[in-house]
Design a protein around this motif. Structure first.
Motif, PDB file in Angstrom:
ATOM      1  N   ASP A  75       0.812  -1.224   0.000  1.00  0.00           N
ATOM      2  CA  ASP A  75       0.000   0.000   0.000  1.00  0.00           C
ATOM      3  C   ASP A  75       0.844   1.272   0.000  1.00  0.00           C
ATOM      4  OD1 ASP A  75      -2.712   1.243   0.174  1.00  0.00           O
ATOM      5  OD2 ASP A  75      -1.870   1.999   2.039  1.00  0.00           O
ATOM      6  N   PRO A  76       1.808   1.435   0.923  1.00  0.00           N
ATOM      7  CA  PRO A  76       2.609   2.661   0.878  1.00  0.00           C
ATOM      8  C   PRO A  76       3.485   2.756  -0.365  1.00  0.00           C
ATOM      9  CG  PRO A  76       3.403   1.190   2.608  1.00  0.00           C
ATOM     10  CD  PRO A  76       2.126   0.610   2.095  1.00  0.00           C
ATOM     11  N   VAL A  77       3.902   1.614  -0.904  1.00  0.00           N
ATOM     12  CA  VAL A  77       4.691   1.627  -2.145  1.00  0.00           C
ATOM     13  C   VAL A  77       3.852   2.214  -3.274  1.00  0.00           C
ATOM     14  CG1 VAL A  77       5.777   0.171  -3.906  1.00  0.00           C
ATOM     15  CG2 VAL A  77       6.164  -0.310  -1.481  1.00  0.00           C
ATOM     16  N   ALA A  78       2.595   1.751  -3.390  1.00  0.00           N
ATOM     17  CA  ALA A  78       1.695   2.255  -4.432  1.00  0.00           C
ATOM     18  C   ALA A  78       1.461   3.750  -4.273  1.00  0.00           C
ATOM     19  CB  ALA A  78       0.371   1.497  -4.382  1.00  0.00           C
ATOM     20  N   ASP A  79       1.242   4.196  -3.026  1.00  0.00           N
ATOM     21  CA  ASP A  79       1.007   5.624  -2.768  1.00  0.00           C
ATOM     22  C   ASP A  79       2.196   6.468  -3.213  1.00  0.00           C
ATOM     23  OD1 ASP A  79      -1.299   4.710  -1.634  1.00  0.00           O
ATOM     24  OD2 ASP A  79      -0.652   5.014   0.441  1.00  0.00           O
ATOM     25  N   LYS A  80       3.384   6.041  -2.819  1.00  0.00           N
ATOM     26  CA  LYS A  80       4.583   6.819  -3.127  1.00  0.00           C
ATOM     27  C   LYS A  80       4.881   6.809  -4.624  1.00  0.00           C
ATOM     28  CE  LYS A  80       6.439   6.258   1.485  1.00  0.00           C
ATOM     29  NZ  LYS A  80       5.071   6.305   1.980  1.00  0.00           N
ATOM     30  N   LEU A  81       4.627   5.685  -5.288  1.00  0.00           N
ATOM     31  CA  LEU A  81       4.812   5.622  -6.737  1.00  0.00           C
ATOM     32  C   LEU A  81       3.879   6.600  -7.452  1.00  0.00           C
ATOM     33  CD1 LEU A  81       5.218   1.802  -7.493  1.00  0.00           C
ATOM     34  CD2 LEU A  81       6.914   3.603  -7.887  1.00  0.00           C
ATOM     35  N   MET A  82       2.612   6.615  -7.046  1.00  0.00           N
ATOM     36  CA  MET A  82       1.643   7.512  -7.692  1.00  0.00           C
ATOM     37  C   MET A  82       2.066   8.966  -7.543  1.00  0.00           C
ATOM     38  SD  MET A  82      -0.871   6.008  -9.310  1.00  0.00           S
ATOM     39  CE  MET A  82      -1.960   7.394  -9.529  1.00  0.00           C
ATOM     40  N   VAL A  83       2.439   9.357  -6.340  1.00  0.00           N
ATOM     41  CA  VAL A  83       2.826  10.749  -6.096  1.00  0.00           C
ATOM     42  C   VAL A  83       4.115  11.094  -6.832  1.00  0.00           C
ATOM     43  CG1 VAL A  83       3.625  12.375  -4.324  1.00  0.00           C
ATOM     44  CG2 VAL A  83       1.603  10.961  -3.903  1.00  0.00           C
TER      45      VAL A  83
END
Length: 194
Positions: A75-83
């Motif tokens: 989940d945090p990996v996906a968030d950071k990738l998107m941003v």
């Protein structure tokens, strides 16, 4: 000696939503560069949709007790990738110093705090650097700023684009503030005082 492969991580509904969010990344990049009228609006809509899946996967995981170690990692990996990817797109599209520095601060903080959390987890102190309320506010501010900047990409002279830049600067300030709170919480351990 057992040479059996470790079991594959279980793909729950929240994890599937997180994977879907990651899969939206190349779609958003292609739409961002697509030569059609309204590509800026379409890219903003994809980003908003991704942000909504972030909220939804967390809600489902908590509500239906579907939390998993793989999901907590992803989940945090996906968030950071998107941003990060979206900020890179915006800076490449409008390479002016304020946007570049703000994006560098946000991405640099994310990398640094992720490394800090990983190290703290390795020594069994992960709870010391858990997500704080200021971090959640920072995330909301980033999402709003990025949506405004994506939407107004073709109209950089309009005040709404400037509002998006201002919101991103505020997000960067909150990013620094929340990052310092994490470092402060971890500082006794970083200094070697257990």
């Amino acid at each position: 000696m057992d040479d059996a492969a470790p079991p594959s991580p279980k793909i729950t509904i929240p994890t599937a939503l997180t994977l879907f969010r990651i899969a939206l990344l190349p779609v958003m990049v292609l739409v961002f560069y697509a030569p059609f009228r309204g590509s800026n609006i379409a890219a903003a809509v994809i980003f908003v949709f991704a942000a909504l899946t972030d909220w939804l996967d967390g809600w489902i995981a908590r509500r239906y007790d579907m939390m998993s170690a793989f999901g907590a990692f992803l989940d945090p990996v996906a968030d950071k990738l998107m941003v990060a990817v979206t900020l890179f797109l915006l800076v490449q599209d409008n390479p002016q110093p304020l946007l570049a520095v703000t994006a560098a601060v946000i991405v640099g903080r994310e990398i640094s705090i992720s490394a800090l959390r990983e190290w703290m987890a390795e020594i069994g102190q992960r709870a010391t650097v858990r997500v704080a309320t200021i971090g959640k506010i920072k995330t909301v501010m980033q999402v709003v700023a990025i949506v405004v900047l994506l939407h107004q990409r073709d109209f950089q002279e309009l005040r709404y684009y400037r509002i998006g830049e201002g919101l991103l600067v505020i997000a960067a300030i909150l990013t620094i503030w929340s990052g310092l709170k994490y470092v402060r919480a971890a500082w006794p351990i970083l200094r070697g005082h257990q």
